[in-house]
Scaffold this motif. Sequence first.
Motif, short mmCIF file in Angstrom:
data_model
loop_
_atom_site.label_atom_id
_atom_site.label_comp_id
_atom_site.label_asym_id
_atom_site.label_seq_id
_atom_site.Cartn_x
_atom_site.Cartn_y
_atom_site.Cartn_z
N LEU A 98 0.83 -1.21 0.00
CA LEU A 98 0.00 0.00 0.00
C LEU A 98 0.86 1.26 0.00
O LEU A 98 0.53 2.25 -0.66
CB LEU A 98 -0.93 -0.02 1.21
N LYS A 99 1.97 1.20 0.75
CA LYS A 99 2.86 2.34 0.77
C LYS A 99 3.45 2.60 -0.61
O LYS A 99 3.53 3.76 -1.08
CB LYS A 99 3.98 2.09 1.78
N ASP A 100 3.85 1.51 -1.30
CA ASP A 100 4.39 1.67 -2.65
C ASP A 100 3.32 2.22 -3.60
O ASP A 100 3.61 3.04 -4.49
CB ASP A 100 4.91 0.33 -3.17
N ILE A 101 2.08 1.74 -3.42
CA ILE A 101 1.00 2.23 -4.28
C ILE A 101 0.78 3.72 -4.06
O ILE A 101 0.57 4.48 -5.02
CB ILE A 101 -0.29 1.43 -4.00
N ARG A 102 0.81 4.15 -2.79
CA ARG A 102 0.66 5.58 -2.52
C ARG A 102 1.79 6.38 -3.15
O ARG A 102 1.58 7.47 -3.69
CB ARG A 102 0.61 5.81 -1.01
N SER A 103 3.03 5.82 -3.08
CA SER A 103 4.16 6.53 -3.69
C SER A 103 3.98 6.65 -5.19
O SER A 103 4.21 7.71 -5.79
CB SER A 103 5.46 5.79 -3.36
N ASN A 141 0.53 11.56 -9.91
CA ASN A 141 -0.17 12.84 -9.73
C ASN A 141 0.75 14.01 -10.04
O ASN A 141 0.37 14.98 -10.72
CB ASN A 141 -0.71 12.91 -8.31
N ALA A 176 1.16 6.54 -6.84
CA ALA A 176 0.06 7.47 -7.11
C ALA A 176 0.53 8.91 -6.98
O ALA A 176 0.14 9.79 -7.77
CB ALA A 176 -1.10 7.19 -6.16
N SER A 177 1.39 9.15 -5.97
CA SER A 177 1.90 10.51 -5.80
C SER A 177 2.75 10.92 -6.99
O SER A 177 2.64 12.05 -7.49
CB SER A 177 2.71 10.58 -4.50
#
Length: 357
Positions: free
Chosen positions: A148-153, A159, A155-156
Amino acid sequence: MQDNAATLAVKVGAFVLVALAALVYLSITFTGVTSGRRVGYALQATFDDVSGLVEDASVRMAGIEVGRVQRITLEEGRARVGLFIYDEFRVPADVQAVIRTRGMLGDRYLQLLPGLQAEPFLAAGSEIGRTSSPVTFDELVQEAAPVLKDIRSIASVVNDTAQSVLGDEESRQAVRSTLANLRDLTASINRISAGVEAGQGTLGLLVTDDSLFRQAKGFLDRFTTLATRLDSTEGTLGRLLTDDALYVDLRDMAREARQVAGGLNTVVARLNQGEGFLGKMIRDEGLYGRLANAVSDLEATLAAVRSGQGTLGKLVTDPSLYDETKAAVQNVNRASTGLQEQLPVSVLGTVVGVAIQ
């Protein structure tokens, strides 16, 4: 009024009995409770974690219940599980014990996964060597947290990239142009597809015209027939492929050709060295001169003969000599004819004279 209350009480009691029966049925269905006592034997298995597994849980192999969990104890920080296996089932020695979850209520049961070997089987009291503990929800969360942390990274980053790309009007215009080009490309592809489906152009004919398929099939059929005939040694080519005698003949011919070539090489070498008559003719320039002089003399003689010089020239060119020779031959023929006629008379006279004497 009392009758209505009694009727209502009967209905409520019947409903409660039906609900209790359904609850008992569901409990039996989901927990796998069996009635009576069965004959079997014990096996042992050790797990790092048996969360959710309880005593009397089902033990299954290939989806069939083969026993029950008899007891669960803690030994040296690990869970020791005693299994009761029904006597009519045999467990392979390379089996693996895995804790699974089934049913809507999430009941745990023990799954036995047979290995590659059908035999030998585990004896009573044996230990199952391979076990696998279930994955708990906490472990799933711990495993999923880095993802999940990698996915957030990611996505950031996406973006930020989108903001940088679409931040100004020029970038947005470029994106709109790209999308318009994609729409045009899609429209072109659709038109080409429609033309192909309608049989237009070479590709359309290849897709829709059955004649090409029939021609290819006919070619393959003829090729198959030819291959069959070759396999059956029909025709010259079939014999070339299968007849070993022809190979032997060709090999002997090649060997003889090599021998002839060797002989020719020897002859050429001897000619180059000036051996023999032909070699001397090739290398002796004096012989060539003498042959040239002889040819010149022969040509002069033939010229003299053609011009009527000498005896041979007169024989060739003077027709009167031919007439005289012909008359002489005729006289000789007449003389020989007269001699043949007089010879019998002479012989007869000689015989009579001898007889008179």
